[in-house]
Design a protein around this motif. Structure first.
Motif, PDB file in Angstrom:
ATOM      1  N   ALA A  42       0.825  -1.212   0.000  1.00  0.00           N
ATOM      2  CA  ALA A  42       0.000   0.000   0.000  1.00  0.00           C
ATOM      3  C   ALA A  42       0.860   1.262   0.000  1.00  0.00           C
ATOM      4  N   GLY A  43       2.005   1.214   0.668  1.00  0.00           N
ATOM      5  CA  GLY A  43       2.881   2.384   0.703  1.00  0.00           C
ATOM      6  C   GLY A  43       3.638   2.542  -0.605  1.00  0.00           C
ATOM      7  N   ALA A  44       4.088   1.415  -1.156  1.00  0.00           N
ATOM      8  CA  ALA A  44       4.946   1.483  -2.335  1.00  0.00           C
ATOM      9  C   ALA A  44       4.151   1.679  -3.623  1.00  0.00           C
ATOM     10  N   HIS A  45       2.947   1.117  -3.680  1.00  0.00           N
ATOM     11  CA  HIS A  45       2.163   1.177  -4.921  1.00  0.00           C
ATOM     12  C   HIS A  45       0.699   1.537  -4.626  1.00  0.00           C
ATOM     13  N   PRO A  46       0.493   2.750  -4.086  1.00  0.00           N
ATOM     14  CA  PRO A  46      -0.865   3.128  -3.658  1.00  0.00           C
ATOM     15  C   PRO A  46      -1.887   3.096  -4.794  1.00  0.00           C
ATOM     16  N   GLU A  47      -1.467   3.417  -6.039  1.00  0.00           N
ATOM     17  CA  GLU A  47      -2.425   3.452  -7.154  1.00  0.00           C
ATOM     18  C   GLU A  47      -2.931   2.040  -7.453  1.00  0.00           C
ATOM     19  N   PHE A  48      -1.999   1.114  -7.497  1.00  0.00           N
ATOM     20  CA  PHE A  48      -2.339  -0.274  -7.799  1.00  0.00           C
ATOM     21  C   PHE A  48      -3.273  -0.830  -6.708  1.00  0.00           C
ATOM     22  N   VAL A  49      -2.909  -0.537  -5.451  1.00  0.00           N
ATOM     23  CA  VAL A  49      -3.694  -1.037  -4.324  1.00  0.00           C
ATOM     24  C   VAL A  49      -5.099  -0.431  -4.352  1.00  0.00           C
ATOM     25  N   ALA A  50      -5.192   0.874  -4.649  1.00  0.00           N
ATOM     26  CA  ALA A  50      -6.511   1.524  -4.690  1.00  0.00           C
ATOM     27  C   ALA A  50      -7.369   0.892  -5.785  1.00  0.00           C
ATOM     28  N   TYR A  51      -6.753   0.586  -6.900  1.00  0.00           N
ATOM     29  CA  TYR A  51      -7.486  -0.016  -8.018  1.00  0.00           C
ATOM     30  C   TYR A  51      -8.026  -1.396  -7.631  1.00  0.00           C
ATOM     31  N   VAL A  52      -7.153  -2.216  -7.036  1.00  0.00           N
ATOM     32  CA  VAL A  52      -7.554  -3.575  -6.653  1.00  0.00           C
ATOM     33  C   VAL A  52      -8.589  -3.526  -5.530  1.00  0.00           C
ATOM     34  N   ASP A  53      -8.389  -2.619  -4.561  1.00  0.00           N
ATOM     35  CA  ASP A  53      -9.378  -2.474  -3.486  1.00  0.00           C
ATOM     36  C   ASP A  53     -10.739  -2.071  -4.075  1.00  0.00           C
ATOM     37  N   GLY A  54     -10.703  -1.261  -5.136  1.00  0.00           N
ATOM     38  CA  GLY A  54     -11.942  -0.848  -5.808  1.00  0.00           C
ATOM     39  C   GLY A  54     -12.653  -2.049  -6.436  1.00  0.00           C
ATOM     40  N   LEU A  55     -11.880  -2.933  -7.066  1.00  0.00           N
ATOM     41  CA  LEU A  55     -12.479  -4.132  -7.668  1.00  0.00           C
ATOM     42  C   LEU A  55     -13.136  -4.989  -6.581  1.00  0.00           C
ATOM     43  N   ILE A  56     -12.455  -5.091  -5.430  1.00  0.00           N
ATOM     44  CA  ILE A  56     -12.999  -5.893  -4.323  1.00  0.00           C
ATOM     45  C   ILE A  56     -14.275  -5.233  -3.780  1.00  0.00           C
ATOM     46  N   ALA A  57     -14.221  -3.905  -3.595  1.00  0.00           N
ATOM     47  CA  ALA A  57     -15.387  -3.185  -3.052  1.00  0.00           C
ATOM     48  C   ALA A  57     -16.602  -3.340  -3.975  1.00  0.00           C
ATOM     49  N   ASP A  58     -16.368  -3.294  -5.296  1.00  0.00           N
ATOM     50  CA  ASP A  58     -17.468  -3.479  -6.264  1.00  0.00           C
ATOM     51  C   ASP A  58     -18.158  -4.820  -6.026  1.00  0.00           C
ATOM     52  N   LEU A  90     -10.478 -14.647   3.685  1.00  0.00           N
ATOM     53  CA  LEU A  90      -9.250 -13.849   3.602  1.00  0.00           C
ATOM     54  C   LEU A  90      -9.508 -12.456   4.168  1.00  0.00           C
ATOM     55  N   THR A  91      -8.507 -11.888   4.816  1.00  0.00           N
ATOM     56  CA  THR A  91      -8.637 -10.497   5.275  1.00  0.00           C
ATOM     57  C   THR A  91      -8.537  -9.583   4.046  1.00  0.00           C
ATOM     58  N   GLU A  92      -8.834  -8.305   4.265  1.00  0.00           N
ATOM     59  CA  GLU A  92      -8.750  -7.343   3.152  1.00  0.00           C
ATOM     60  C   GLU A  92      -7.341  -7.344   2.551  1.00  0.00           C
ATOM     61  N   ILE A  93      -6.349  -7.335   3.444  1.00  0.00           N
ATOM     62  CA  ILE A  93      -4.962  -7.258   2.956  1.00  0.00           C
ATOM     63  C   ILE A  93      -4.585  -8.542   2.222  1.00  0.00           C
ATOM     64  N   GLU A  94      -5.036  -9.686   2.735  1.00  0.00           N
ATOM     65  CA  GLU A  94      -4.719 -10.956   2.050  1.00  0.00           C
ATOM     66  C   GLU A  94      -5.359 -11.006   0.662  1.00  0.00           C
ATOM     67  N   ALA A  95      -6.621 -10.590   0.581  1.00  0.00           N
ATOM     68  CA  ALA A  95      -7.323 -10.644  -0.713  1.00  0.00           C
ATOM     69  C   ALA A  95      -6.636  -9.696  -1.708  1.00  0.00           C
ATOM     70  N   ARG A  96      -6.323  -8.508  -1.243  1.00  0.00           N
ATOM     71  CA  ARG A  96      -5.649  -7.520  -2.090  1.00  0.00           C
ATOM     72  C   ARG A  96      -4.290  -8.057  -2.566  1.00  0.00           C
ATOM     73  N   THR A  97      -3.545  -8.653  -1.627  1.00  0.00           N
ATOM     74  CA  THR A  97      -2.207  -9.143  -1.974  1.00  0.00           C
ATOM     75  C   THR A  97      -2.285 -10.263  -2.998  1.00  0.00           C
ATOM     76  N   GLN A  98      -3.236 -11.182  -2.796  1.00  0.00           N
ATOM     77  CA  GLN A  98      -3.394 -12.276  -3.755  1.00  0.00           C
ATOM     78  C   GLN A  98      -3.698 -11.740  -5.151  1.00  0.00           C
ATOM     79  N   LEU A  99      -4.589 -10.735  -5.189  1.00  0.00           N
ATOM     80  CA  LEU A  99      -4.979 -10.199  -6.498  1.00  0.00           C
ATOM     81  C   LEU A  99      -3.827  -9.474  -7.180  1.00  0.00           C
ATOM     82  N   VAL A 100      -3.133  -8.646  -6.424  1.00  0.00           N
ATOM     83  CA  VAL A 100      -1.986  -7.945  -7.016  1.00  0.00           C
ATOM     84  C   VAL A 100      -0.970  -8.968  -7.502  1.00  0.00           C
ATOM     85  N   PHE A 101      -0.729  -9.985  -6.685  1.00  0.00           N
ATOM     86  CA  PHE A 101       0.244 -11.020  -7.066  1.00  0.00           C
ATOM     87  C   PHE A 101      -0.187 -11.710  -8.366  1.00  0.00           C
TER      88      PHE A 101
END
Ligand code: HEM
Length: 264
Positions: free
Chosen positions: A47-63, A86-97
């Motif tokens: 989230a600190g290193a790639h806030p844009e990517f994380v915001a995008y993926v979090d948006g997909l999850i929120a949808d 999965l927690t929010e961070i786990e789901a986000r991490t899996q998706l980014v990965f």
């Protein structure tokens, strides 16, 4: 780039028109410095290193939370693993990965394959005349030009590999490209051959419990890409026979390939 990107977008349920955005983010993730503690020069954690990517993926999850759909992300956030979701961070991490892993590596496989075929008129003609050899060409390219050059492990117990002592606690890097040319395993290991008895004996997708789950998909994409290339191109020659590789220490693939081509 568009092939793996569109495929992973389709699988994960992201709009394909966004693909240049996360193709660039995906590059940033792999090209960023990533020393210890998951930190790079832009900040702590993903989230600190790639806030844009994380915001995008979090948006997909929120949808999907607002409006569940019959797709991968909805299943990822609703499935219980060992009795919990999965927690929010786990789901986000899996998706980014998944965005990154389904993208960078397969791009290099296709790039390496086009390089192999374009620099070797005999191989090009052989594959033009017999498309059933394409899967063998893909395996041989994976073996000789592995998109992932190194695997890393922490050594858990005192070990001895090929007469080298590796004490517990050491970090170990394995050279896949070297293992893939092991003379004890592959006869004439430096040559590109379409007649190997065990063409999949290479290590390019890793091995053991963490073997690449995307291997079948990557192979399929490479076969289709090469088949379409052979349909559309009658003649090809490279401007330079060698290429400049991407600037990622663990990855092997052309940054660009300049070629003269005659369309079919
Ligand atoms: C030519 C293309 C690809 C290559 C060369 C490749 C290579 C690898 C390698 C070597 C590993 C093992 C890493 C280790 O043991 O430390 C791995 C793991 C993984 N790959 Fe791939 N991969 C490719 C395509 C894909 C695709 C298309 C996806 C997803 C759709 C994917 C998803 C993953 C995942 C999730 C893991 C982690 C598995 C785990 O830790 O249990 N890969 N890949």
């Amino acid at each position: 780039m568009p092939v793996p990107n569109n495929v992973i977008a389709h699988l994960l349920g992201a709009p394909p028109e966004d693909f240049w955005r996360w193709a660039n983010w995906s590059d940033e993730v792999v090209q960023g410095t990533y020393p210890t503690k998951n930190r790079n020069e832009r900040g702590e954690g993903l989230a600190g290193a790639h806030p844009e990517f994380v915001a995008y993926v979090d948006g997909l999850i929120a949808d999907r939370r607002r409006e569940p759909t019959d797709d991968f992300i909805t299943r990822l956030i609703n499935t219980e693993v060992n009795g919990r979701k999965l927690t929010e961070i786990e789901a986000r991490t899996q998706l980014v990965f998944l965005f990154v892993s389904g993208n960078e590596t397969t791009r290099h496989l296709i790039g390496n394959l086009l390089w192999r075929v374009s620099r070797d008129p005999e191989l090009f003609a052989t594959l033009q005349n017999d498309r059933s050899l394409i899967p063998l060409a893909v395996e041989e390219c994976l073996r000789l030009d592995p998109p992932v050059k190194f695997l890393m492990r922490n050594c858990m117990i005192d070990s001895n590999v090929a007469e080298v002592e590796i004490p517990a606690g050491e970090k170990v890097a394995f050279g896949i490209g070297s293992g893939n040319r092991d003379a004890n395993k592959f006869e004439d290991g430096n040559s590109f051959r379409l007649d190997r008895s065990d063409p999949r004996a290479h290590l390019s997708f890793g091995g053991g419990p963490h073997v690449c789950p995307g291997a079948t998909l990557a192979r399929l994409e490479a076969r289709v890409a090469l088949d379409v290339f052979l349909d559309r191109v009658k003649e090809v020659s490279l401007v330079n026979s060698e290429f400049e590789g991407v600037e990622v220490f663990w990855a092997h693939g052309p940054a660009r390939l300049l070629a003269n081509m005659v369309a079919n």
